[in-house]
Scaffold this motif. Structure first.
Motif, PDB file in Angstrom:
ATOM      1  N   LYS A   1      -3.116  -2.625   4.164  1.00 39.54           N
ATOM      2  CA  LYS A   1      -2.727  -2.111   2.843  1.00 39.54           C
ATOM      3  C   LYS A   1      -1.658  -2.983   2.214  1.00 39.54           C
ATOM      4  O   LYS A   1      -1.718  -3.285   1.021  1.00 39.54           O
TER       5      LYS A   1
ATOM      6  N   GLU B   1      -1.927  -5.029  -1.284  1.00 37.80           N
ATOM      7  CA  GLU B   1      -0.968  -4.815  -2.377  1.00 37.80           C
ATOM      8  C   GLU B   1      -0.306  -6.129  -2.773  1.00 37.80           C
ATOM      9  O   GLU B   1      -0.053  -6.374  -3.945  1.00 37.80           O
TER      10      GLU B   1
ATOM     11  N   GLU C   1      -2.512  -8.268  -5.049  1.00 35.44           N
ATOM     12  CA  GLU C   1      -2.736  -7.806  -6.426  1.00 35.44           C
ATOM     13  C   GLU C   1      -1.738  -8.384  -7.388  1.00 35.44           C
ATOM     14  O   GLU C   1      -0.706  -8.779  -7.230  1.00 35.44           O
TER      15      GLU C   1
END
Length: 131
Positions: free
Chosen positions: A124, A128, A131
């Motif tokens: 995760k 993140e 992005e």
């Protein structure tokens, strides 16, 4: 030597060889593609196996190093058991064929629960950051 001992031996050998690990991952991925889509149990099995495959892939690429080799050996045992066509309950037996495969995978997932949670959290974070 019984089937389980052979698979343990193979998992240990595989853990020491990057190419064998890649081959095991490819075979597990191929078999995953063949699982029925309409069973919730098989969908859960697929999801667990996909995480295990990603864990080994990140180990091979050295992107994620937070779990011990003993965890990799357990994962490789689960994958080797999964891809072995003749095991405790042969996979070709309708409705029962994947029962033992699922049992082994779920047992190992339970044993590696902490490692899996850490890995998923790491994934995760990587997503993140991208992005």
């Amino acid at each position: 030597m019984d089937k389980t001992k052979k698979i343990w031996k193979k998992a240990k050998e595989t853990a020491a060889n990057k190419e064998q690990m890649k081959s095991t991952l490819a075979k597990a991925g191929d078999k995953l593609q063949k699982l029925a889509q309409n069973s919730n149990e098989l969908q859960e099995l697929k999801a667990k196996l996909q995480v295990l495959i990603r864990m080994v892939q990140s180990h091979i690429s050295k992107e994620y190093k937070a779990f011990p080799i003993s965890s990799i050996v357990l994962i490789l045992f689960a994958l080797a058991y999964f891809i072995t066509p003749i095991d405790l309950i042969p996979d070709f037996i309708p409705a029962l064929g994947f029962t033992d495969d699922a049992s082994v995978v779920f047992l190992i997932v339970k044993k590696l629960n902490r490692d899996i949670k850490k890995f998923i959290e790491w994934e995760k974070e990587q997503f993140e950051e991208a992005e």
